[in-house]
Scaffold this motif. Structure first.
Motif, PDB file in Angstrom:
ATOM      1  N   ILE A  26      55.305  17.602 -39.171  1.00 10.16           N
ATOM      2  CA  ILE A  26      55.902  18.923 -38.992  1.00 10.16           C
ATOM      3  C   ILE A  26      57.369  18.777 -38.609  1.00 10.16           C
ATOM      4  CG2 ILE A  26      55.877  20.988 -37.541  1.00 10.16           C
ATOM      5  CD1 ILE A  26      52.779  20.740 -37.629  1.00 10.16           C
ATOM      6  N   ARG A  27      57.696  17.787 -37.795  1.00 12.26           N
ATOM      7  CA  ARG A  27      59.098  17.518 -37.438  1.00 12.26           C
ATOM      8  C   ARG A  27      59.911  17.199 -38.690  1.00 12.26           C
ATOM      9  NH1 ARG A  27      62.178  16.211 -33.088  1.00 12.26           N
ATOM     10  NH2 ARG A  27      63.882  14.755 -33.485  1.00 12.26           N
ATOM     11  N   ARG A  28      59.382  16.352 -39.565  1.00 10.54           N
ATOM     12  CA  ARG A  28      60.076  15.996 -40.807  1.00 10.54           C
ATOM     13  C   ARG A  28      60.224  17.220 -41.711  1.00 10.54           C
ATOM     14  NH1 ARG A  28      56.408  11.813 -40.628  1.00 10.54           N
ATOM     15  NH2 ARG A  28      55.411  12.582 -42.534  1.00 10.54           N
ATOM     16  N   PHE A  29      59.169  18.040 -41.793  1.00 11.48           N
ATOM     17  CA  PHE A  29      59.239  19.259 -42.599  1.00 11.48           C
ATOM     18  C   PHE A  29      60.343  20.177 -42.093  1.00 11.48           C
ATOM     19  CE2 PHE A  29      58.240  23.757 -43.012  1.00 11.48           C
ATOM     20  CZ  PHE A  29      58.180  23.883 -44.393  1.00 11.48           C
ATOM     21  N   ASN A  30      60.373  20.425 -40.786  1.00 10.24           N
ATOM     22  CA  ASN A  30      61.383  21.305 -40.209  1.00 10.24           C
ATOM     23  C   ASN A  30      62.792  20.769 -40.476  1.00 10.24           C
ATOM     24  OD1 ASN A  30      59.713  23.336 -39.176  1.00 10.24           O
ATOM     25  ND2 ASN A  30      59.338  22.201 -37.304  1.00 10.24           N
ATOM     26  N   ALA A  31      62.980  19.455 -40.362  1.00 12.20           N
ATOM     27  CA  ALA A  31      64.283  18.845 -40.631  1.00 12.20           C
ATOM     28  C   ALA A  31      64.662  19.008 -42.104  1.00 12.20           C
ATOM     29  CB  ALA A  31      64.268  17.371 -40.250  1.00 12.20           C
ATOM     30  N   HIS A  32      63.678  18.843 -42.988  1.00 11.35           N
ATOM     31  CA  HIS A  32      63.921  19.004 -44.420  1.00 11.35           C
ATOM     32  C   HIS A  32      64.342  20.442 -44.744  1.00 11.35           C
ATOM     33  CE1 HIS A  32      63.434  18.405 -48.732  1.00 11.35           C
ATOM     34  NE2 HIS A  32      62.743  19.539 -48.742  1.00 11.35           N
ATOM     35  N   VAL A  33      63.628  21.408 -44.211  1.00  9.66           N
ATOM     36  CA  VAL A  33      63.951  22.818 -44.453  1.00  9.66           C
ATOM     37  C   VAL A  33      65.333  23.135 -43.890  1.00  9.66           C
ATOM     38  CG1 VAL A  33      63.327  25.201 -43.857  1.00  9.66           C
ATOM     39  CG2 VAL A  33      61.569  23.599 -44.593  1.00  9.66           C
ATOM     40  N   TYR A  34      65.620  22.673 -42.686  1.00  8.05           N
ATOM     41  CA  TYR A  34      66.906  22.937 -42.039  1.00  8.05           C
ATOM     42  C   TYR A  34      68.064  22.371 -42.871  1.00  8.05           C
ATOM     43  CZ  TYR A  34      70.664  22.835 -38.616  1.00  8.05           C
ATOM     44  OH  TYR A  34      71.865  23.005 -37.975  1.00  8.05           O
ATOM     45  N   GLY A  35      67.852  21.211 -43.466  1.00 11.12           N
ATOM     46  CA  GLY A  35      68.911  20.544 -44.216  1.00 11.12           C
ATOM     47  C   GLY A  35      69.075  21.005 -45.655  1.00 11.12           C
ATOM     48  N   ASP A  36      68.220  21.883 -46.132  1.00  7.70           N
ATOM     49  CA  ASP A  36      68.270  22.328 -47.523  1.00  7.70           C
ATOM     50  C   ASP A  36      69.129  23.589 -47.632  1.00  7.70           C
ATOM     51  OD1 ASP A  36      67.821  23.276 -50.110  1.00  7.70           O
ATOM     52  OD2 ASP A  36      65.705  22.722 -50.089  1.00  7.70           O
ATOM     53  N   PRO A  37      70.300  23.500 -48.279  1.00 13.52           N
ATOM     54  CA  PRO A  37      71.176  24.666 -48.354  1.00 13.52           C
ATOM     55  C   PRO A  37      70.617  25.795 -49.221  1.00 13.52           C
ATOM     56  CG  PRO A  37      72.030  22.891 -49.714  1.00 13.52           C
ATOM     57  CD  PRO A  37      70.854  22.332 -48.949  1.00 13.52           C
ATOM     58  N   ARG A  38      69.562  25.534 -49.976  1.00 10.43           N
ATOM     59  CA  ARG A  38      68.952  26.589 -50.813  1.00 10.43           C
ATOM     60  C   ARG A  38      68.025  27.487 -50.017  1.00 10.43           C
ATOM     61  NH1 ARG A  38      65.854  22.860 -54.741  1.00 10.43           N
ATOM     62  NH2 ARG A  38      65.482  21.981 -52.680  1.00 10.43           N
ATOM     63  N   VAL A  39      67.771  27.122 -48.757  1.00 10.73           N
ATOM     64  CA  VAL A  39      66.770  27.807 -47.938  1.00 10.73           C
ATOM     65  C   VAL A  39      67.398  28.365 -46.664  1.00 10.73           C
ATOM     66  CG1 VAL A  39      64.635  27.452 -46.631  1.00 10.73           C
ATOM     67  CG2 VAL A  39      64.952  26.306 -48.813  1.00 10.73           C
ATOM     68  N   GLU A  40      66.970  29.549 -46.289  1.00  7.84           N
ATOM     69  CA  GLU A  40      67.330  30.135 -45.003  1.00  7.84           C
ATOM     70  C   GLU A  40      66.084  30.064 -44.135  1.00  7.84           C
ATOM     71  OE1 GLU A  40      68.119  34.346 -45.201  1.00  7.84           O
ATOM     72  OE2 GLU A  40      69.632  34.118 -43.641  1.00  7.84           O
TER      73      GLU A  40
END
Length: 62
Positions: A26-40
């Protein structure tokens, strides 16, 4: 608009850099989402936490 949600804090364990198991994933998922400029995204600190994410439209401002 595409959107999704995920239980994200795992009783605070996902905040620990040394997280293991589900908390680590879940930590890795949250970091991935946070770092993706296509996603808010936003994390709501209710219950065990909730990550809300939506795909940005081309018209969204930063």
């Amino acid at each position: 608009m595409q959107a999704g949600s995920l239980r994200c804090l795992v009783k605070g364990k996902a905040a620990d850099p040394a997280a293991v198991g589900d908390a680590s994933a879940i930590r890795r998922f949250n970091a991935h989402v946070y770092g993706d400029p296509r996603v808010e995204s936003v994390i709501l600190p209710t219950a065990d936490g909730l990550t809300l994410a939506r795909k940005r439209s081309p018209d969204d401002e930063r």
